[in-house]
Design an enzyme around this catalytic site. Structure first.
Site, PDB file in Angstrom:
ATOM      1  N   PHE A 106     -10.712 -25.971  23.789  1.00  0.00           N
ATOM      2  CA  PHE A 106     -10.463 -27.342  23.327  1.00  0.00           C
ATOM      3  C   PHE A 106     -11.741 -28.133  23.112  1.00  0.00           C
ATOM      4  O   PHE A 106     -11.720 -29.170  22.457  1.00  0.00           O
ATOM      5  CB  PHE A 106      -9.532 -28.072  24.306  1.00  0.00           C
ATOM      6  CG  PHE A 106     -10.242 -28.636  25.509  1.00  0.00           C
ATOM      7  CD1 PHE A 106     -10.411 -27.886  26.648  1.00  0.00           C
ATOM      8  CD2 PHE A 106     -10.751 -29.924  25.490  1.00  0.00           C
ATOM      9  CE1 PHE A 106     -11.075 -28.405  27.752  1.00  0.00           C
ATOM     10  CE2 PHE A 106     -11.411 -30.454  26.592  1.00  0.00           C
ATOM     11  CZ  PHE A 106     -11.573 -29.685  27.722  1.00  0.00           C
ATOM     12  N   LYS A 107     -12.855 -27.657  23.667  1.00  0.00           N
ATOM     13  CA  LYS A 107     -14.093 -28.437  23.560  1.00  0.00           C
ATOM     14  C   LYS A 107     -14.591 -28.577  22.128  1.00  0.00           C
ATOM     15  O   LYS A 107     -15.471 -29.396  21.854  1.00  0.00           O
ATOM     16  CB  LYS A 107     -15.171 -27.840  24.459  1.00  0.00           C
ATOM     17  CG  LYS A 107     -14.865 -28.046  25.932  1.00  0.00           C
ATOM     18  CD  LYS A 107     -15.994 -27.597  26.819  1.00  0.00           C
ATOM     19  CE  LYS A 107     -15.742 -27.937  28.280  1.00  0.00           C
ATOM     20  NZ  LYS A 107     -14.632 -27.153  28.852  1.00  0.00           N
ATOM     21  N   ASP A 108     -14.040 -27.801  21.197  1.00  0.00           N
ATOM     22  CA  ASP A 108     -14.453 -27.900  19.799  1.00  0.00           C
ATOM     23  C   ASP A 108     -14.284 -29.312  19.237  1.00  0.00           C
ATOM     24  O   ASP A 108     -15.139 -29.778  18.489  1.00  0.00           O
ATOM     25  CB  ASP A 108     -13.637 -26.923  18.928  1.00  0.00           C
ATOM     26  CG  ASP A 108     -14.186 -25.500  19.015  1.00  0.00           C
ATOM     27  OD1 ASP A 108     -15.420 -25.345  19.119  1.00  0.00           O
ATOM     28  OD2 ASP A 108     -13.384 -24.552  18.977  1.00  0.00           O
TER      29      ASP A 108
END
Ligand SMILES: *Cc1c(COP(=O)(O)O)cnc(C)c1O
Length: 435
Positions: A106-108
């Site tokens: 999810f860090k994208d």
């Protein structure tokens, strides 16, 4: 919208300055001076809006006049250019898959949004910006991919040799161009210490414009609110909002959800799902916040002993323990339980969670068993292939490789090996400047 330092409410800066600086000079985290209410038509009309339209409406009050509308639209469309599906797993539990971005975690979203904002803010500056970041795994890949080819920005990533997964290492080391990867013969803590030393080094600060891309940056934190709106858009039973369960480490993601909720996003309750690093579950039980050294677990992106964003959650609730407890429940899940959850969910429901998602699933299941009649969502924060060794051990089957990973496996690793001697990092950074 301005931001104040949680250490000194009178020191205010713009979104631009908060993004460039990352952290206030007094070491406080930046916090928005007021939490905006959502535009009145957003929640009632959400099903008819595109992801881009939702994201713009949510983020616009936070960026204010620091980014023109057209530029913000471009940044948003590049930030969220992939799906965020809500997938039913059981009758009462759905998975919000946040792993369809380029580095499969999810860090994208935060890394892409921040990189483009920073690129916009420094575009007229003659001196290139050097983003220096230490990673234990997922952050480095997201930052590398997010900043790849952004003009005017060099990225240097330090990672501990032999301590990141093979997929994670390839994500860091195969891009090249403006991304440099330094393989440090030490631990994550060594990498982090070297980065801190670099930020305090007078020679480096004279020679370079240094900044960090760390998860407390407002430009990484705030866009994470989008997930919760994308979930609500797909939630069928609008009369009964979901319980939302977030696998948590530094508590940036769940804090963004709580901010969205405070702005008007419907949610029944929030669950912070933790592994053996149980600082917040203990706090909610005892009222005492006691940080301790992180212990390693299967869900390693959540191995945090002093969650840096927790202070922002306290701020949202005006440091009122009773009101915080009404909205958040927290559970600590062991590695043994994580393993059996991966196994059970795969066997019973034919859904394969990664270790972080498994922690989320079990915490949510536990809450729902104590609150019959409720339904919920857990955030599936990484693709299971990122942790394939742990996952394959439980299912006895190979995790199918997504195209992005197949492509990675054929590429050549390109990195520089250094020791934990700060002099080597310094020399690398000074020569990077003349390149
Ligand atoms: C970073 C990360 C987390 C923890 O998110 P926080 O915002 O730090 O709480 C959970 N799962 C995965 C896969 C991550 O990479």
């Amino acid at each position: 919208m301005n931001y104040y330092s949680l250490n000194n409410p009178s020191a205010r800066v713009s979104f631009k300055e908060a993004t460039i600086k990352g952290q206030a000079p007094d070491k406080g985290l930046y916090f928005p001076e007021k939490i905006p209410a959502l535009p009145a038509d957003l929640i009632p009309n959400i099903a008819s809006l595109s992801h881009e339209e939702i994201a713009i409406r949510v983020i616009r009050p936070y960026t204010g006049d620091t980014i023109p509308e057209k530029e913000l639209e471009k940044i948003i469309s590049e930030t969220i250019a992939f799906p965020f599906p809500l997938v039913p797993v059981t009758d009462s539990i759905s998975s919000l898959e946040l792993f369809h971005g380029p580095t499969l975690a999810f860090k994208d979203v935060g890394a892409r949004f921040m990189s483009r904002c920073l690129g916009y803010f420094v575009k007229d500056q003659s001196q290139p910006v050097t983003v220096l970041v230490a990673t234990s795994g997922d952050t480095g890949g997201a930052v590398a991919s997010g900043f790849y080819d952004v003009p005017g920005i060099n990225v240097v990533i330090l990672y501990p040799s032999g301590k990141v997964s093979s997929v994670q290492e390839l994500q860091l080391t195969t891009l090249g161009r403006n991304i440099s990867a330094l393989e440090v013969s030490g631990t994550f803590d060594d990498c982090q210490r070297m980065v801190k030393t670099a930020f305090a080094d007078p020679d480096l600060n004279r020679a370079l414009f240094l900044t960090s891309a760390n998860s407390i940056n407002v430009a990484r934190w705030l866009p994470q609110q989008f997930y919760y709106f994308f979930a609500w858009r797909q939630w069928a039973d609008k009369d009964h909002p979901p319980v939302i369960c977030v696998p948590s480490g530094n508590f940036g993601n769940i804090c963004a959800g709580l901010l969205a909720h405070r702005s008007g996003l419907p949610a029944r309750h929030f669950i912070a799902a933790c592994n053996a690093n149980d600082i917040v579950p203990s706090y909610l039980q005892t009222g005492t916040y006691a940080p301790k050294p992180a212990v390693p677990t299967l869900s390693n992106a959540m191995d945090v002993g002093d969650p840096s964003n927790f202070v922002r959650i306290l701020e949202i609730f005006h440091h009122e323990f009773a009101s915080l407890k009404k909205v958040i429940t927290s559970y600590s899940i062991t590695d043994e339980e994580t393993r059996s959850t991966i196994r059970d969910v795969y066997r019973k429901y034919h859904y394969l969670p990664d270790p972080h998602g498994a922690v989320g699933f079990l915490a949510l299941e536990r809450f729902l068993s104590e609150h019959p009649g409720e339904k919920g969502i857990f955030l599936e924060t990484a693709h299971p292939v990122k942790f394939y060794d742990a996952v394959e051990e439980e299912t006895g089957e190979k995790v199918p490789l997504p195209g992005t990973v197949k492509d990675l496996l054929g590429r050549e690793k390109n990195n520089t090996k250094i020791t934990t001697d700060f002099g080597q990092l310094k020399e690398f950074l000074l020569t990077l400047k003349v390149k």
